[in-house]
Design a protein around this motif. Structure first.
Motif, PDB file in Angstrom:
ATOM      1  N   GLY A 190       0.555  -1.156  -0.266  1.00 47.58           N
ATOM      2  CA  GLY A 190       0.543  -0.147  -0.042  1.00 47.58           C
ATOM      3  C   GLY A 190       0.840   1.025  -0.127  1.00 47.58           C
ATOM      4  O   GLY A 190       0.137   2.525  -0.141  1.00 47.58           O
ATOM      5  N   LYS A 191       2.478   1.074   0.059  1.00 45.58           N
ATOM      6  CA  LYS A 191       2.397   2.532  -0.238  1.00 45.58           C
ATOM      7  C   LYS A 191       3.209   2.890  -1.315  1.00 45.58           C
ATOM      8  O   LYS A 191       2.917   2.399  -1.989  1.00 45.58           O
ATOM      9  N   PRO A 192       3.300   3.974  -2.144  1.00 48.40           N
ATOM     10  CA  PRO A 192       3.816   4.685  -3.017  1.00 48.40           C
ATOM     11  C   PRO A 192       4.754   3.898  -3.759  1.00 48.40           C
ATOM     12  O   PRO A 192       6.125   3.621  -3.160  1.00 48.40           O
ATOM     13  N   PHE A 193       4.658   3.791  -4.854  1.00 46.88           N
ATOM     14  CA  PHE A 193       5.921   3.458  -5.750  1.00 46.88           C
ATOM     15  C   PHE A 193       5.862   3.318  -7.407  1.00 46.88           C
ATOM     16  O   PHE A 193       4.068   3.637  -7.258  1.00 46.88           O
ATOM     17  N   SER A 194       6.919   3.859  -8.141  1.00 40.21           N
ATOM     18  CA  SER A 194       6.201   3.485  -9.434  1.00 40.21           C
ATOM     19  C   SER A 194       5.947   2.485 -10.061  1.00 40.21           C
ATOM     20  O   SER A 194       7.125   1.652 -10.129  1.00 40.21           O
ATOM     21  N   PHE A 195       5.104   2.621 -10.993  1.00 38.18           N
ATOM     22  CA  PHE A 195       4.494   0.750 -11.436  1.00 38.18           C
ATOM     23  C   PHE A 195       5.500   1.120 -13.014  1.00 38.18           C
ATOM     24  O   PHE A 195       5.372  -0.389 -12.961  1.00 38.18           O
ATOM     25  N   THR A 196       5.861   1.770 -12.958  1.00 37.09           N
ATOM     26  CA  THR A 196       6.518   1.718 -15.038  1.00 37.09           C
ATOM     27  C   THR A 196       7.095  -0.232 -15.092  1.00 37.09           C
ATOM     28  O   THR A 196       6.660  -0.466 -16.349  1.00 37.09           O
ATOM     29  N   GLN A 197       8.011   0.277 -14.286  1.00 37.27           N
ATOM     30  CA  GLN A 197       9.184  -1.344 -14.334  1.00 37.27           C
ATOM     31  C   GLN A 197       8.463  -2.594 -14.455  1.00 37.27           C
ATOM     32  O   GLN A 197       8.399  -3.714 -15.377  1.00 37.27           O
ATOM     33  N   HIS A 207       5.605   9.280 -11.873  1.00 37.30           N
ATOM     34  CA  HIS A 207       4.859   9.292 -10.629  1.00 37.30           C
ATOM     35  C   HIS A 207       4.950   8.226 -10.270  1.00 37.30           C
ATOM     36  O   HIS A 207       5.092   7.061 -10.361  1.00 37.30           O
ATOM     37  N   GLU A 208       4.405   8.307  -8.818  1.00 37.68           N
ATOM     38  CA  GLU A 208       4.236   7.533  -8.149  1.00 37.68           C
ATOM     39  C   GLU A 208       2.486   7.228  -7.435  1.00 37.68           C
ATOM     40  O   GLU A 208       2.185   7.750  -7.300  1.00 37.68           O
ATOM     41  N   LEU A 209       2.325   5.577  -7.268  1.00 40.58           N
ATOM     42  CA  LEU A 209       0.867   5.607  -6.942  1.00 40.58           C
ATOM     43  C   LEU A 209       1.256   4.316  -5.910  1.00 40.58           C
ATOM     44  O   LEU A 209       1.781   3.700  -5.272  1.00 40.58           O
ATOM     45  N   CYS A 210      -0.776   4.603  -4.786  1.00 36.51           N
ATOM     46  CA  CYS A 210      -0.335   3.345  -3.974  1.00 36.51           C
ATOM     47  C   CYS A 210      -1.340   2.692  -4.715  1.00 36.51           C
ATOM     48  O   CYS A 210      -2.631   2.395  -5.282  1.00 36.51           O
ATOM     49  N   ALA A 211      -0.972   1.042  -4.499  1.00 38.06           N
ATOM     50  CA  ALA A 211      -2.107  -0.045  -4.469  1.00 38.06           C
ATOM     51  C   ALA A 211      -2.437  -0.545  -3.401  1.00 38.06           C
ATOM     52  O   ALA A 211      -1.252  -1.442  -3.080  1.00 38.06           O
ATOM     53  N   VAL A 212      -3.817  -0.164  -2.645  1.00 41.13           N
ATOM     54  CA  VAL A 212      -4.196  -0.665  -1.250  1.00 41.13           C
ATOM     55  C   VAL A 212      -4.563  -1.918  -1.740  1.00 41.13           C
ATOM     56  O   VAL A 212      -5.389  -1.828  -2.001  1.00 41.13           O
ATOM     57  N   SER A 213      -4.412  -2.825  -0.700  1.00 43.11           N
ATOM     58  CA  SER A 213      -5.097  -3.859  -0.696  1.00 43.11           C
ATOM     59  C   SER A 213      -6.812  -3.681  -1.441  1.00 43.11           C
ATOM     60  O   SER A 213      -6.909  -2.736  -0.191  1.00 43.11           O
TER      61      SER A 213
END
Ligand code: HEM
Length: 506
Positions: free
Chosen positions: A171-178, A494-500
Motif C-alpha cells: 500500500g505504500k507509494p511506488f512507480s509501477f513502470t518497471q 509518478h508514484e501511486l499506492c496500490a492498497v489491497s
C-alpha cells in the motif's frame, strides 16, 4: 573586374533564376500549387516550419494546425515535406480507400537505428520482405498468442506475478513502470521464445529497460533533429545512446535465438522463433538459400515484436491506473461492476461482454491517452490526387491519430475522460468508428487483438485486488495528467499506492 563579373552571361542567368525563384517564393509560396498541392504554413529555406513546431509535443502543434489548414495539409520538417492527414473521416478514407497509395512506411533515420538495419523485419520495411515477415508474424501470433486460449492462459499466469510485486509494496507509494513493463514484455517473450523470464533476471530486465528507453529516445527533440538534418545531428548523445541500446539488445536476441536453435526439436514448436527456424530449414532443404527467412530478418522481426508489443500496452495500462486514481468515482463503478459480475474468481476474456462499464473505461483510456499520436509515419507509393490535392510519390505522410481520437466532430467531450463515449443509453458497451488507436488499413497494428486481451485481463485483475490512490498528502486534483516526451506518450513519472481492497475497505 566587378563590372565584368556582373556582365558575364552565366552571372546574368544565375541572377535571373534567383530573381524568378524569389518572385515565385513571395507571390506563390506553394508554387507547385499550379497543380493544387495541400495548403500549409509558408516554409523558410532550410528551417521549413520548424520554428513554429513544438518538438516536445509535435502532435499537439499538428492538431492545432489542422484547425486552421483543414484535413489535408503540408508541414515542412526542415527541408522534408510531410503531408498531414487529420480527422477521423480523412484518416479513414486515406488508410482504407487508398490503402495501397498511403500504405508504405516512411523509413526515417532514427527508425533505421531502432530497427538495427534498413528494410528488414516489419515496422521499418516495405515491399516483399515486409509482406512476408508481417504475414508470418500474424499467423504465428495467432498460433502462439492471439488464438484465444494460449494468450489468455499466459496473461492470467503473468497477472499473478504482477500482483505479487504490487502486494510487496504493502500500500505504500511506488512507480509501477518497471513491473508493468516486465509483465507485459513477458507475454511477447512467451509467444516469441516460448518462455517467460523472472523479474529478477538481470539479462531480461535490462533488455526491457533498453527497449523502452529507445522508444523514449526516438521521441526526444534532439533525435527528431537528427531525423531532419542527419549529417549535422548524427553525433547527438541521445542518438548514440539509442544505437548502443539497440546493439546490446540485438546481441542478446542473437544469444537467445542461438540457445533455441541448439535445442530445436522437430516435434515441438515452443514459439515464433522455433517456427521461423523450422521454416528456414525446410526452405534450405529444398535448396532455397536466398529467401527472407534468414537470421538477420529473424532478429529484426523479434526486436520489432518485442519493442512494439511492450511499450505500447504497458504505457496504456499505466495511464489506466493513473486515471483510476485521478477519478475515484469511476474506479468505484469499475470495482462495483467487477464485484457484482465476477466476485473474487479469476476474470476470463469471455467476461468482457458482461462488463460493459469496465470495457468502456479501457477504451476511453486508450482514446484519451492517445499513446501513438502521430502513428508511425507512412509514405506515398505513387503520385495521387486525394480530396482534390495532388500528392507526389515518395511524400512522407502522418496519419494524425490525435485528430481522430480527439476529433471534435466525433466525440461529445474529446478532451475529458468520459467512459460514456463508449456506452449507449442503456449502459451497454458501444463501439465507436473513430476509436482508432491501432490505426487502420494495410499497416494497421498486427498486435491489436493481443493488446486488447492484455489490457482487459491485466486491468481487471489489478482492479479486483487493489484500490489505486495518490500517495499520502497528494489529492486527486494534484495528480498530473501531462504526458511525458516520447515517441509513445506515457504519463509523467509518478508514484501511486496500490492498497489491497480488503485493507482499503477496513
Ligand atoms: C495498446 C497497444 C498497442 C497500440 C496502441 C498499437 C498501435 C500501433 C500503431 C498505431 C501502429 C502503426 C500503424 C500504422 O502504421 O498505420 C502499430 C504498428 C505495429 N504494431 Fe502495434 N500497437 C499496440 C500493441 C502491439 C502489440 C502487442 C504488438 C505485437 C504483438 C504490436 C506490433 C506492431 C507491429 C509489428 C507494427 C508494425 C506494422 C507494420 O508496419 O505493418 N503492437 N501499432
Amino acid at each position: 573586374m566587378e563590372n565584368l563579373f556582373l556582365q558575364s552571361p552565366s552571372t546574368t542567368i544565375l541572377l535571373g533564376t534567383l530573381g524568378i525563384l524569389l518572385v515565385l517564393y513571395v507571390f506563390f509560396p506553394n508554387f507547385d500549387c499550379q497543380i493544387n498541392e495541400p495548403p500549409g504554413l509558408r516554409p523558410l529555406p532550410v528551417f521549413g516550419n520548424l520554428l513554429q513546431m513544438n518538438l516536445k509535443s509535435t502532435h499537439t502543434t499538428l492538431y492545432e494546425l489542422s484547425k486552421k489548414y483543414g484535413s489535408v495539409f503540408t508541414v515542412y520538417f526542415g527541408p522534408q515535406k510531410v503531408v498531414i492527414l487529420a480527422g477521423y473521416k480523412t484518416v479513414r478514407q486515406a488508410l482504407i480507400n487508398y490503402a495501397v497509395e498511403f500504405g508504405e512506411r516512411h523509413i526515417f533515420p532514427s527508425g533505421i537505428d531502432l530497427n538495427g538495419s534498413h528494410s528488414r523485419g516489419i515496422i521499418f520495411a516495405n515491399g516483399e520482405v515486409w509482406k512476408e515477415m508481417r504475414r508470418f508474424a500474424l499467423s504465428n501470433l495467432r498460433d502462439f498468442g492471439m488464438g484465444r486460449n494460449a494468450a489468455e492462459e499466459k496473461i492470467i499466469e503473468e497477472t499473478q506475478y504482477l500482483i505479487k510485486v504490487f502486494e510487496r509494496h504493502d500500500g505504500k507509494p511506488f512507480s509501477f513502470t518497471q513491473s508493468i513493463n516486465y509483465a507485459v514484455s513477458n507475454i511477447i517473450c512467451s509467444i516469441v521464445y516460448g518462455s517467460r523470464f523472472d523479474y529478477s533476471d538481470a539479462e531480461f530486465t535490462s533488455m526491457v529497460d533498453r527497449a523502452n528507453d529507445s522508444i523514449r529516445l526516438i521521441g526526444s527533440p534532439s533525435v527528431q533533429l537528427y531525423n531532419i538534418y542527419p549529417w549535422i545531428f548524427q553525433w547527438v548523445r541521445n542518438r548514440m545512446r539509442l544505437r548502443k541500446n539497440v546493439a546490446e539488445n540485438q546481441k542478446q536476441i542473437k544469444q537467445l535465438i542461438g540457445r533455441l536453435q541448439e535445442t530445436l526439436n522437430d516435434q515441438i514448436r515452443r514459439g515464433f522463433v522455433d517456427s521461423f527456424l523450422a521454416h528456414k530449414q525446410n526452405l534450405e532443404n529444398l535448396g532455397i538459400t536466398d529467401s527472407y527467412y534468414n537470421i538477420e530478418n529473424l532478429m529484426t522481426t523479434v526486436g520489432n515484436l518485442f519493442s512494439a508489443g511492450t511499450d505500447t500496452t504497458a504505457t496504456t495500462l499505466r495511464w489506466g491506473l493513473l486515471l483510476m486514481a485521478k477519478y475515484p468515482q469511476i474506479q468505484d463503478q469499475v470495482q462495483a461492476e467487477l464485484s457484482r459480475v465476477i466476485g473474487t474468481r479469476q476474470v476470463k476474456a469471455e467476461d468482457r461482454m458482461n462488463l460493459p462499464f469496465t470495457d468502456a473505461v479501457i477504451h476511453e483510456t486508450q482514446r484519451l491517452a492517445n499513446i501513438l499520436p502521430t502513428s508511425i509515419p507512412h509514405i506515398t507509393s505513387t503520385d495521387l490526387t486525394f480530396q482534390g490535392y495532388f500528392i507526389r510519390k515518395g511524400t512522407a505522410v502522418i496519419p494524425l491519430l490525435t485528430s481522430v481520437l480527439w476529433d471534435e466532430s466525433e466525440w461529445e467531450s474529446p478532451h475529458t475522460f468520459n467512459p460514456a463515449h463508449f456506452l449507449d443509453k442503456d449502459g451497454k458497451f458501444l463501439m465507436r468508428d473513430a476509436f482508432m488507436p491501432f490505426s487502420a488499413g494495410r499497416r494497421a497494428c498486427p498486435g491489436e487483438s493481443l493488446a486488447k486481451m492484455e489490457l482487459f485481463l491485466f486491468f481487471t485483475s489489478l482492479l479486483q485486488r487493489f484500490r489505486f490512490t495518490p500517495p499520502p498528502g497528494v489529492t486527486e486534483d494534484e495528480l498530473d495528467l501531462t504526458p511525458a516526451v516520447g515517441f509513445t506518450i506515457g504519463p509523467t513519472p509518478h508514484e501511486l499506492c496500490a492498497v489491497s481492497r480488503e485493507a482499503f475497505q477496513n
